[in-house]
Write a protein that holds these residues in place. Structure first.
Motif, short mmCIF file in Angstrom:
data_model
loop_
_atom_site.label_atom_id
_atom_site.label_comp_id
_atom_site.label_asym_id
_atom_site.label_seq_id
_atom_site.Cartn_x
_atom_site.Cartn_y
_atom_site.Cartn_z
N SER A 54 -6.38 -1.85 -7.54
CA SER A 54 -6.46 -1.46 -8.95
C SER A 54 -6.99 -2.62 -9.80
O SER A 54 -7.84 -2.42 -10.67
CB SER A 54 -5.08 -1.02 -9.45
OG SER A 54 -5.19 -0.41 -10.72
N ALA A 55 -6.51 -3.83 -9.53
CA ALA A 55 -6.99 -5.01 -10.26
C ALA A 55 -8.48 -5.26 -9.98
O ALA A 55 -9.25 -5.57 -10.89
CB ALA A 55 -6.16 -6.23 -9.90
N GLU A 74 -2.49 -1.40 -2.98
CA GLU A 74 -2.89 -0.55 -4.10
C GLU A 74 -3.00 -1.34 -5.41
O GLU A 74 -3.95 -1.15 -6.17
CB GLU A 74 -1.92 0.61 -4.26
CG GLU A 74 -2.46 1.69 -5.17
CD GLU A 74 -1.65 2.97 -5.11
OE1 GLU A 74 -1.18 3.38 -6.18
OE2 GLU A 74 -1.51 3.55 -4.02
N ALA A 75 -2.05 -2.23 -5.69
CA ALA A 75 -2.10 -3.02 -6.93
C ALA A 75 -3.31 -3.95 -6.93
O ALA A 75 -3.99 -4.10 -7.96
CB ALA A 75 -0.82 -3.81 -7.11
N ARG A 76 -3.60 -4.57 -5.79
CA ARG A 76 -4.77 -5.45 -5.71
C ARG A 76 -6.07 -4.65 -5.86
O ARG A 76 -7.02 -5.10 -6.51
CB ARG A 76 -4.76 -6.24 -4.40
CG ARG A 76 -3.65 -7.30 -4.35
CD ARG A 76 -3.78 -8.23 -3.14
NE ARG A 76 -3.77 -7.54 -1.86
CZ ARG A 76 -2.68 -7.13 -1.20
NH1 ARG A 76 -1.49 -7.35 -1.72
NH2 ARG A 76 -2.78 -6.53 -0.03
N GLY A 116 -8.70 1.12 -13.57
CA GLY A 116 -7.83 0.92 -12.43
C GLY A 116 -7.87 2.10 -11.47
O GLY A 116 -8.56 3.10 -11.69
#
Length: 178
Positions: free
Chosen positions: A44-45, A40-42, A54
């Motif tokens: 969003s980036a 999820e963080a990747r 994001g």
């Protein structure tokens, strides 16, 4: 060879009653984004780089230019209004929903009309601008998005006529009340 031509799910023009206005709007492309486990963080980036926003958290709506990232359920968001960058596929399953969903816009006395059709509390204090929620609209699955002017409701294309009819009936009920 037979040529197929895309048609609108509804040919009804704007409808006004009870201080509310209903119309079909063109949302542009709709892509479901379901991040892979732990990505999820990747995602969003990557969304930030490709689209200027994001991944939308629960109940949130992000916007950059014509594109929006709308929370659409548990670990799911919809990218609406722009074609998804192909690089996002490294971080999420992408599904094109453009032909399967339509967007109805309700403005004016929208809260009063929708109070008859959904269990959500859509009053501005409980559901402010920039929020999204999945729920039912007259027993049909829907995605609700609040903006400054009112609500967008995404419903399945196959249910567009039924949704339109239910909203129109609720608008008439509000008009009769007042």
């Amino acid at each position: 060879m037979v040529e197929l031509t895309a048609t609108l799910p509804l040919d009804d023009g704007p409808l006004e009653a009870g201080g509310a206005r209903l119309r079909l709007v063109e949302s542009g492309p709709i892509t479901a984004l379901a991040p892979y486990k732990g990505a999820e963080a990747r995602l969003s980036a990557a969304l930030q780089v490709a689209h200027g926003m994001g991944f939308a958290g629960p109940g949130q709506v992000g916007q950059a230019g014509p594109g929006r990232c709308i929370w659409a359920g548990l670990r799911m968001a919809w990218l609406v209004g722009v074609r998804a960058d192909e690089g996002l596929a490294a971080h999420a399953a992408l599904s094109d929903l453009s032909d399967g969903w339509v967007c109805l816009r309700l403005e004016g006395a929208a809260e009063e009309v929708l109070a008859r059709l959904t269990p959500l509390d859509l009053r501005r204090g409980a559901f402010p601008e920039g929020r999204s929620a999945r729920s039912e609209l007259a027993q049909m699955p829907a995605l609700f998005v609040r903006d400054a002017a009112g609500f967008e409701m995404f419903v399945m294309r196959s249910m567009a006529r039924s949704a339109w009819g239910e909203i129109a009936l609720a608008m008439q009920g509000v008009a009769a009340r007042g």
